[in-house]
Design a protein around this motif. Sequence first.
Motif, PDB file in Angstrom:
ATOM      1  N   MET A   1       0.827  -1.206   0.000  1.00  0.00           N
ATOM      2  CA  MET A   1       0.000   0.000   0.000  1.00  0.00           C
ATOM      3  C   MET A   1       0.859   1.252   0.000  1.00  0.00           C
ATOM      4  O   MET A   1       1.960   1.267   0.555  1.00  0.00           O
ATOM      5  N   ASP A   2       0.330   2.310  -0.631  1.00  0.00           N
ATOM      6  CA  ASP A   2       0.973   3.625  -0.625  1.00  0.00           C
ATOM      7  C   ASP A   2      -0.139   4.665  -0.705  1.00  0.00           C
ATOM      8  O   ASP A   2      -0.695   4.909  -1.774  1.00  0.00           O
ATOM      9  N   ARG A   3      -0.510   5.228   0.438  1.00  0.00           N
ATOM     10  CA  ARG A   3      -1.615   6.190   0.517  1.00  0.00           C
ATOM     11  C   ARG A   3      -1.149   7.444   1.245  1.00  0.00           C
ATOM     12  O   ARG A   3      -0.155   7.426   1.980  1.00  0.00           O
ATOM     13  N   SER A   4      -1.889   8.524   1.073  1.00  0.00           N
ATOM     14  CA  SER A   4      -1.521   9.755   1.772  1.00  0.00           C
ATOM     15  C   SER A   4      -2.721  10.683   1.885  1.00  0.00           C
ATOM     16  O   SER A   4      -3.694  10.578   1.128  1.00  0.00           O
ATOM     17  N   THR A   5      -2.640  11.588   2.878  1.00  0.00           N
ATOM     18  CA  THR A   5      -3.569  12.691   3.016  1.00  0.00           C
ATOM     19  C   THR A   5      -2.736  13.973   3.051  1.00  0.00           C
ATOM     20  O   THR A   5      -1.528  13.943   2.846  1.00  0.00           O
ATOM     21  N   GLN A   6      -3.368  15.090   3.320  1.00  0.00           N
ATOM     22  CA  GLN A   6      -2.628  16.353   3.346  1.00  0.00           C
ATOM     23  C   GLN A   6      -1.622  16.408   4.485  1.00  0.00           C
ATOM     24  O   GLN A   6      -0.597  17.081   4.376  1.00  0.00           O
ATOM     25  N   THR A   7      -1.909  15.701   5.577  1.00  0.00           N
ATOM     26  CA  THR A   7      -1.035  15.795   6.753  1.00  0.00           C
ATOM     27  C   THR A   7      -0.411  14.456   7.145  1.00  0.00           C
ATOM     28  O   THR A   7       0.218  14.359   8.199  1.00  0.00           O
ATOM     29  N   MET A   8      -0.556  13.446   6.311  1.00  0.00           N
ATOM     30  CA  MET A   8      -0.014  12.134   6.650  1.00  0.00           C
ATOM     31  C   MET A   8       0.236  11.335   5.381  1.00  0.00           C
ATOM     32  O   MET A   8      -0.523  11.418   4.417  1.00  0.00           O
ATOM     33  N   SER A   9       1.319  10.557   5.369  1.00  0.00           N
ATOM     34  CA  SER A   9       1.570   9.614   4.277  1.00  0.00           C
ATOM     35  C   SER A   9       1.817   8.243   4.887  1.00  0.00           C
ATOM     36  O   SER A   9       2.355   8.129   6.000  1.00  0.00           O
ATOM     37  N   TYR A  10       1.434   7.194   4.150  1.00  0.00           N
ATOM     38  CA  TYR A  10       1.494   5.838   4.706  1.00  0.00           C
ATOM     39  C   TYR A  10       1.904   4.850   3.625  1.00  0.00           C
ATOM     40  O   TYR A  10       1.384   4.871   2.513  1.00  0.00           O
ATOM     41  N   GLN A  11       2.863   4.015   3.968  1.00  0.00           N
ATOM     42  CA  GLN A  11       3.294   2.923   3.098  1.00  0.00           C
ATOM     43  C   GLN A  11       3.351   1.648   3.937  1.00  0.00           C
ATOM     44  O   GLN A  11       3.695   1.685   5.121  1.00  0.00           O
ATOM     45  N   ALA A  12       3.028   0.520   3.317  1.00  0.00           N
ATOM     46  CA  ALA A  12       3.019  -0.746   4.045  1.00  0.00           C
ATOM     47  C   ALA A  12       3.593  -1.852   3.177  1.00  0.00           C
ATOM     48  O   ALA A  12       3.414  -1.861   1.953  1.00  0.00           O
ATOM     49  N   TRP A  13       4.303  -2.778   3.828  1.00  0.00           N
ATOM     50  CA  TRP A  13       4.885  -3.948   3.176  1.00  0.00           C
ATOM     51  C   TRP A  13       4.526  -5.200   3.982  1.00  0.00           C
ATOM     52  O   TRP A  13       4.173  -5.108   5.165  1.00  0.00           O
ATOM     53  N   ARG A  14       4.645  -6.345   3.331  1.00  0.00           N
ATOM     54  CA  ARG A  14       4.420  -7.618   4.004  1.00  0.00           C
ATOM     55  C   ARG A  14       5.470  -8.617   3.537  1.00  0.00           C
ATOM     56  O   ARG A  14       5.977  -8.514   2.410  1.00  0.00           O
ATOM     57  N   ARG A  15       5.781  -9.568   4.391  1.00  0.00           N
ATOM     58  CA  ARG A  15       6.631 -10.677   3.975  1.00  0.00           C
ATOM     59  C   ARG A  15       6.165 -11.943   4.703  1.00  0.00           C
ATOM     60  O   ARG A  15       5.527 -11.868   5.761  1.00  0.00           O
ATOM     61  N   ASP A  16       6.488 -13.096   4.126  1.00  0.00           N
ATOM     62  CA  ASP A  16       6.053 -14.378   4.657  1.00  0.00           C
ATOM     63  C   ASP A  16       7.278 -15.200   5.045  1.00  0.00           C
ATOM     64  O   ASP A  16       7.952 -15.751   4.171  1.00  0.00           O
ATOM     65  N   PRO A  17       7.596 -15.296   6.328  1.00  0.00           N
ATOM     66  CA  PRO A  17       8.748 -16.106   6.743  1.00  0.00           C
ATOM     67  C   PRO A  17       8.485 -17.590   6.527  1.00  0.00           C
ATOM     68  O   PRO A  17       7.345 -18.013   6.291  1.00  0.00           O
ATOM     69  N   GLU A  18       9.536 -18.387   6.615  1.00  0.00           N
ATOM     70  CA  GLU A  18       9.381 -19.827   6.421  1.00  0.00           C
ATOM     71  C   GLU A  18       8.488 -20.440   7.492  1.00  0.00           C
ATOM     72  O   GLU A  18       7.766 -21.401   7.235  1.00  0.00           O
ATOM     73  N   SER A  19       8.534 -19.923   8.683  1.00  0.00           N
ATOM     74  CA  SER A  19       7.652 -20.377   9.748  1.00  0.00           C
ATOM     75  C   SER A  19       7.139 -19.164  10.497  1.00  0.00           C
ATOM     76  O   SER A  19       7.813 -18.137  10.580  1.00  0.00           O
ATOM     77  N   GLY A  20       5.953 -19.278  11.031  1.00  0.00           N
ATOM     78  CA  GLY A  20       5.366 -18.158  11.746  1.00  0.00           C
ATOM     79  C   GLY A  20       4.410 -17.370  10.893  1.00  0.00           C
ATOM     80  O   GLY A  20       4.325 -17.550   9.674  1.00  0.00           O
ATOM     81  N   PRO A  21       3.668 -16.452  11.511  1.00  0.00           N
ATOM     82  CA  PRO A  21       2.653 -15.675  10.793  1.00  0.00           C
ATOM     83  C   PRO A  21       3.266 -14.636   9.869  1.00  0.00           C
ATOM     84  O   PRO A  21       4.464 -14.324   9.968  1.00  0.00           O
ATOM     85  N   PRO A  22       2.477 -14.075   8.946  1.00  0.00           N
ATOM     86  CA  PRO A  22       2.969 -12.994   8.086  1.00  0.00           C
ATOM     87  C   PRO A  22       3.461 -11.814   8.926  1.00  0.00           C
ATOM     88  O   PRO A  22       2.932 -11.534  10.003  1.00  0.00           O
ATOM     89  N   GLN A  23       4.483 -11.131   8.416  1.00  0.00           N
ATOM     90  CA  GLN A  23       5.042  -9.979   9.110  1.00  0.00           C
ATOM     91  C   GLN A  23       4.761  -8.720   8.298  1.00  0.00           C
ATOM     92  O   GLN A  23       4.781  -8.739   7.069  1.00  0.00           O
TER      93      GLN A  23
ATOM     94  N   ARG B   1       5.518   2.467   7.141  1.00  0.00           N
ATOM     95  CA  ARG B   1       6.183   3.756   7.344  1.00  0.00           C
ATOM     96  C   ARG B   1       5.116   4.844   7.266  1.00  0.00           C
ATOM     97  O   ARG B   1       4.464   5.014   6.232  1.00  0.00           O
ATOM     98  N   THR B   2       4.917   5.529   8.380  1.00  0.00           N
ATOM     99  CA  THR B   2       3.934   6.608   8.445  1.00  0.00           C
ATOM    100  C   THR B   2       4.658   7.904   8.772  1.00  0.00           C
ATOM    101  O   THR B   2       5.480   7.943   9.698  1.00  0.00           O
ATOM    102  N   VAL B   3       4.369   8.958   8.022  1.00  0.00           N
ATOM    103  CA  VAL B   3       4.966  10.278   8.272  1.00  0.00           C
ATOM    104  C   VAL B   3       3.844  11.249   8.615  1.00  0.00           C
ATOM    105  O   VAL B   3       2.902  11.430   7.830  1.00  0.00           O
TER     106      VAL B   3
ATOM    107  N   MET C   1      -6.698  -2.328   6.273  1.00  0.00           N
ATOM    108  CA  MET C   1      -5.539  -1.636   6.830  1.00  0.00           C
ATOM    109  C   MET C   1      -5.677  -0.113   6.773  1.00  0.00           C
ATOM    110  O   MET C   1      -5.491   0.573   7.783  1.00  0.00           O
ATOM    111  N   TRP C   2      -6.010   0.422   5.622  1.00  0.00           N
ATOM    112  CA  TRP C   2      -6.039   1.874   5.466  1.00  0.00           C
ATOM    113  C   TRP C   2      -7.117   2.507   6.348  1.00  0.00           C
ATOM    114  O   TRP C   2      -6.899   3.561   6.949  1.00  0.00           O
ATOM    115  N   GLY C   3      -8.263   1.865   6.472  1.00  0.00           N
ATOM    116  CA  GLY C   3      -9.309   2.395   7.339  1.00  0.00           C
ATOM    117  C   GLY C   3      -8.868   2.473   8.786  1.00  0.00           C
ATOM    118  O   GLY C   3      -9.195   3.435   9.495  1.00  0.00           O
ATOM    119  N   ALA C   4      -8.111   1.472   9.238  1.00  0.00           N
ATOM    120  CA  ALA C   4      -7.616   1.489  10.614  1.00  0.00           C
ATOM    121  C   ALA C   4      -6.546   2.561  10.807  1.00  0.00           C
ATOM    122  O   ALA C   4      -6.509   3.244  11.838  1.00  0.00           O
TER     123      ALA C   4
END
Length: 426
Positions: A142-164, A168-170, A309-312
């Motif tokens: 994701m890559d979203r922004s408003t006038q006073t905030m910008s937001y980027q999100a990434w995900r990765r899947d490790p070999e074991s364990g839940p998604p991570q 980055r929010t400014v 994600m973005w709504g939260a």
Amino acid sequence: MALWSILLDILQRPSPFAVMAELSMLFAPLWIAVFVGVLVGWSWRPKWAILANQSDTAPQSPASSSFKLQLPSCISWISSDDSRQPNSSSTSPPPTTTLASDSSSSQPGKGKSGSIVSTDDLQYLAKLVEVKDGGPAWIQMMDRSTQTMSYQAWRRDPESGPPQYRSRTVYEDATPEMLRDFFWDDEFRKKWDDMLIHSETLEECPTTGTMMVQWVRKFPFFCSDREYIIGRRIWESGRKYYCVTKGVSNSVPRRNKPRRVDLYYSSWCIRAVESKRDGQLTACEVLLFHYEDMGIPWEIAKLGIRQGMWGAVKKIEPGLRLYQKERGSGAPLSRPGYMAQINSKVSPDYLRLLENSSSSTCSTSSESEIETSGDSSEKAQGGGSIPKVLVVGGAIALACTLDRGLLTKAVIFGVARRFAKMGRRL
């Protein structure tokens, strides 16, 4: 349109029997697929759902065990609830005590580590911030922004364990100190985080600022509430703050409700950055790293989180602005807010040494590990290999056993929204 034309053609058959036969042939494959999806989804349900109305020592039936053995390896990420402990008649947490000034912590970033957050956890977070932890590549979501905030999100899947997840929010017109206190202030958090219904400090160290807190979070009405026992601590390097929060081992008795979440990691780095308006250091960046064991098939969780994600995230900034206003008016500081100001100081040189130190589990990588292709986010760890109808069937079956489930609002409404869109396209 093609589907409607087929239906109209069938309804024009001369006899009702012909219409029924044609409709049966049209919808039979769909019903078979849904049935298979429900069957597979039912077999995927967590162990706590199977044992919800049985004793903890009740054995599984041979038929269930043999069926699970035949399932493909792609469902090996289904979590179990083997860590459940006998219920205790005591429902109140122990009184607040004082922690020791420091202690070692095994497996930094893994849920059950120790009651104290140590420099091992600082090292782990520092490597995450500089993309030197040696984990899989981050895939942009994701890559979203408003006038006073910008937001980027990434995900990765490790070999074991839940998604991570990495985000980055400014925030414009914000200081690192204000955001540090804002995220630590559990009393004020209840004003903007509608899922937090209870928070209590169990232990604290007035020397290092280390805390052990208990959270109870509200989940949808068909799920029981969830309890978190979190260890947390802040390190300061200049005006850069490393804030570690993670699930820790503890002596708090377990209860049926709320259900304890053991594997939890949510830590962030806060620092001043240039404003997009004038280039001055009047903006603040928050790098967040988060994962937890939600107790559901992770493909379903990823789908819902992506949609919700973005709504939260948008709900956080109004809370921050209200917090700035109250602090500016001289409102008294809460105890958690006061503890946020007790930080362990580390020099930038020492921090660089931690970031560059090698170990058996961490190897040096570079910023090239962060991918920017949104299309590839569905491909990591075979994420797109499961047919959507199986995911739907699994969600239906899981919903049938959610009296003790662990789905967030984002998962439930994200899945519903995603497949509602699919229906409209048809």
